[in-house]
Design a protein around this motif. Structure first.
Motif, PDB file in Angstrom:
ATOM      1  N   ARG A 110       0.859  -1.190   0.000  1.00 41.13           N
ATOM      2  CA  ARG A 110       0.000   0.000   0.000  1.00 41.13           C
ATOM      3  C   ARG A 110       0.887   1.228   0.000  1.00 41.13           C
ATOM      4  O   ARG A 110       1.855   1.283   0.758  1.00 41.13           O
ATOM      5  CB  ARG A 110      -0.895   0.038   1.250  1.00 41.13           C
ATOM      6  CG  ARG A 110      -1.904  -1.087   1.308  1.00 41.13           C
ATOM      7  CD  ARG A 110      -2.794  -0.973   2.538  1.00 41.13           C
ATOM      8  NE  ARG A 110      -3.450  -2.249   2.777  1.00 41.13           N
ATOM      9  CZ  ARG A 110      -4.126  -2.560   3.885  1.00 41.13           C
ATOM     10  NH1 ARG A 110      -4.250  -1.661   4.851  1.00 41.13           N
ATOM     11  NH2 ARG A 110      -4.682  -3.737   4.035  1.00 41.13           N
ATOM     12  N   ASP A 112       1.113   3.782   1.513  1.00 41.37           N
ATOM     13  CA  ASP A 112       0.846   4.546   2.742  1.00 41.37           C
ATOM     14  C   ASP A 112       1.998   5.497   2.991  1.00 41.37           C
ATOM     15  O   ASP A 112       3.104   5.275   2.503  1.00 41.37           O
ATOM     16  CB  ASP A 112       0.758   3.590   3.941  1.00 41.37           C
ATOM     17  CG  ASP A 112      -0.613   2.954   4.091  1.00 41.37           C
ATOM     18  OD1 ASP A 112      -1.592   3.549   3.616  1.00 41.37           O
ATOM     19  OD2 ASP A 112      -0.700   1.854   4.672  1.00 41.37           O
ATOM     20  N   ARG A 271     -14.285   1.049  10.176  1.00 38.54           N
ATOM     21  CA  ARG A 271     -13.043   0.626   9.521  1.00 38.54           C
ATOM     22  C   ARG A 271     -13.134   0.984   8.060  1.00 38.54           C
ATOM     23  O   ARG A 271     -14.208   0.968   7.479  1.00 38.54           O
ATOM     24  CB  ARG A 271     -12.788  -0.877   9.698  1.00 38.54           C
ATOM     25  CG  ARG A 271     -12.624  -1.282  11.150  1.00 38.54           C
ATOM     26  CD  ARG A 271     -11.837  -2.564  11.293  1.00 38.54           C
ATOM     27  NE  ARG A 271     -10.432  -2.361  11.033  1.00 38.54           N
ATOM     28  CZ  ARG A 271      -9.672  -3.177  10.293  1.00 38.54           C
ATOM     29  NH1 ARG A 271     -10.198  -4.228   9.737  1.00 38.54           N
ATOM     30  NH2 ARG A 271      -8.398  -2.925  10.117  1.00 38.54           N
TER      31      ARG A 271
HETATM   32  P1  AMP Z   1      -6.194  -4.036   7.311  1.00 38.47           P
HETATM   33  O1  AMP Z   1      -6.016  -4.936   6.127  1.00 38.47           O
HETATM   34  O2  AMP Z   1      -6.126  -2.593   6.971  1.00 38.47           O
HETATM   35  O3  AMP Z   1      -7.335  -4.441   8.162  1.00 38.47           O
HETATM   36  O4  AMP Z   1      -4.900  -4.269   8.229  1.00 38.47           O
HETATM   37  C1  AMP Z   1      -4.707  -5.406   9.019  1.00 38.47           C
HETATM   38  C2  AMP Z   1      -3.378  -5.311   9.711  1.00 38.47           C
HETATM   39  O5  AMP Z   1      -2.321  -5.215   8.757  1.00 38.47           O
HETATM   40  C3  AMP Z   1      -3.212  -4.048  10.552  1.00 38.47           C
HETATM   41  O6  AMP Z   1      -3.774  -4.205  11.822  1.00 38.47           O
HETATM   42  C4  AMP Z   1      -1.711  -3.904  10.598  1.00 38.47           C
HETATM   43  O7  AMP Z   1      -1.146  -4.718  11.591  1.00 38.47           O
HETATM   44  C5  AMP Z   1      -1.283  -4.386   9.248  1.00 38.47           C
HETATM   45  N1  AMP Z   1      -1.062  -3.239   8.359  1.00 38.47           N
HETATM   46  C6  AMP Z   1      -1.959  -2.572   7.607  1.00 38.47           C
HETATM   47  N2  AMP Z   1      -1.369  -1.577   6.915  1.00 38.47           N
HETATM   48  C7  AMP Z   1      -0.051  -1.609   7.231  1.00 38.47           C
HETATM   49  C8  AMP Z   1       1.102  -0.846   6.848  1.00 38.47           C
HETATM   50  N3  AMP Z   1       1.020   0.138   5.970  1.00 38.47           N
HETATM   51  N4  AMP Z   1       2.300  -1.173   7.392  1.00 38.47           N
HETATM   52  C9  AMP Z   1       2.412  -2.197   8.278  1.00 38.47           C
HETATM   53  N5  AMP Z   1       1.364  -2.945   8.673  1.00 38.47           N
HETATM   54  C10 AMP Z   1       0.144  -2.666   8.162  1.00 38.47           C
END
Ligand code: AMP
Length: 433
Positions: A110, A112, A271
């Motif tokens: 991502r 980010d 979320r």
């Molecule tokens: P999500 O898919 O957004 O629900 O994310 C699930 C988990 O993935 C989060 O709780 C983080 O631990 C990890 N995560 C999401 N985005 C990132 C990122 N940019 N860098 C590191 N870990 C991430």
């Protein structure tokens, strides 16, 4: 080094000693998943962008690494695993008895903004429970994450628990369509509440319900069950809200009965993924303000792939868990084979050295072979530095007798043994080759 060849921002290299912890976390996760009956599957790294455009949410859509492949297709590096699992189960696993429990491990990408615990490539381990709408299923997914986090040594952490249907129920009642709802929830997720209300107004939301949304977003709106009951008083005439609150309460009770007590109910929790339809949660530990894990129920995602079954799942961020563990001084050993160093004492013995090394490996002993013969003193001091306890030497005599001369650096003793004897003292595990 020329900057052009450096590691890109948000990407990382892991040295062996850094990688060991990440690997150990993944191994432990696999063990925990197995205990709950989840089977690991593989999913593609590159995907058509459409699979994420439909339901993954604005935030993820804007942050995908997209490119056109050589066949002219619009593709991306996967930003998450859930849609691929939904597709796989809906198209290839329909003949299996429900519920289906699957898990995956893989890098996600991502774009980010990099910060502590936020990277552009990160490792996720996820599980998905497909085919059950029971609150027991929602609770199971949280229990798995809780068991994993506990088994890694964490004690101070909490689970933020909410329900997508509460805010959506109010927004729906206010006359706001699904697309604007998604945009509002995505803003709320990122703490941009004013922007969320602006969209509410632009979408023609009924002012009466604006107050209700405000009340739900109050930090103390629903932090325990008593407050959830108060909220029920406010939203009780909205069917979807009532159902969601009851559902949330049931999941909360199952968790508490299973000794998961560090749960904070948050009725204004959102979320950033559009596909959530029910329970949502995130897991936080002290000292890191980003979530270690997150997940929720997504009952309508599989229908997009032609199979209308409910589902719930979650993903744990390995990099964040590793970061939190390092900060706490937690260690975790990987399942390791015992390693020895094996050195031929002269050039002529190197063929025998290779043969005997393979014999030892066949018995579960890890062997690092010295490729050129060097003085025994130098072999020993390098082995000591690398933390290796046993150093093996082979020369013409050993080659003739089919033996190995072993030096135990811990006890400062030497002996001559056959390969089986070496495997025994080194603690060679079960045969691996
Ligand atoms: P999500 O898919 O957004 O629900 O994310 C699930 C988990 O993935 C989060 O709780 C983080 O631990 C990890 N995560 C999401 N985005 C990132 C990122 N940019 N860098 C590191 N870990 C991430």
């Amino acid at each position: 080094m020329d900057r052009e060849f450096g590691v890109l921002r948000g990407f990382r290299e892991s040295l062996p000693e850094e990688f060991e912890l990440e690997r150990a976390i993944v191994e432990r996760s696999r063990d925990v998943f197995e205990l709950y009956g989840y089977q690991e599957v593989g999913i593609p790294t590159v995907e058509p962008i459409g699979i994420f455009e439909i339901k993954s949410g604005e935030e993820i859509r804007h942050r995908m690494f997209r490119f056109t492949d050589m066949g002219g297709r619009e593709v991306c590096l996967r930003p998450e695993g859930t849609p691929a699992i939904a597709r796989m189960v809906a198209t290839k696993m329909r003949d299996r008895p429900l519920p289906i429990r699957v898990g995956y491990v893989g890098s996600m990408f991502r774009y980010d903004e990099p910060q502590r615990g936020r990277f552009r490539e990160f490792l996720q381990i996820g599980i998905e429970l497909i085919g059950s709408s029971e609150p027991l299923g929602d609770a199971e997914v949280i229990c798995v994450v809780d068991a994993l986090i506990k088994s890694l040594g964490f004690r101070e952490y909490y689970i933020r628990l909410g329900h997508e249907g509460i805010l959506r129920g109010v927004l729906e009642k206010a006359g706001i369509g699904e697309e604007a709802q998604n945009a509002i929830l995505s803003r709320i997720d990122r703490g941009k509440v004013e922007e969320a209300f602006k969209i509410f107004e632009e979408a023609g939301g009924d002012a009466e319900y604006r107050e209700l949304v405000s009340a739900l977003l109050e930090p103390t709106a629903g932090n325990d069950l008593e407050m959830v009951d108060n909220i029920r008083g406010l939203v009780g005439d909205i069917e979807r809200c009532r159902f969601s609150l009851d559902n949330l309460k049931e999941i909360f009770e199952i968790l508490t009965e299973n000794d998961i007590k560090n749960v904070k109910v948050d009725v204004g929790f959102a979320r950033g993924l559009d596909y959530y339809t029910g329970m949502i949660f995130e897991l936080y530990c002290s000292g890191i303000d980003v979530a270690l894990a997150g997940g929720g129920r997504y009952d309508r995602l599989l229908a997009l792939f032609g199979w209308d079954v409910p589902a719930v799942g979650c993903a744990v961020g390995v990099d964040r868990v590793a970061l939190a563990m390092r900060e706490r001084g937690f260690t975790l050993r990987t399942r390791k084979v015992e390693r020895v160093v094996l050195s031929p004492i002269d050039r002529e013995s190197s063929r025998y050295a290779i043969r005997v090394a393979n014999r030892l490996r066949g018995m579960g002993v890890g062997v690092v072979l010295e490729l050129s013969s060097r003085p025994p003193g130098s072999v020993i001091s390098r082995a000591r530095k690398a933390g290796v306890r046993f150093v093996c030497f082979v020369g013409p005599r050993e080659s003739m007798e089919n033996t190995i001369s072993v030096r135990d650096l811990k006890n400062d003793v030497s002996f001559v043994l056959d390969p089986e004897g070496v495997a025994k003292i080194v603690g060679g595990s079960e045969p691996r080759l």
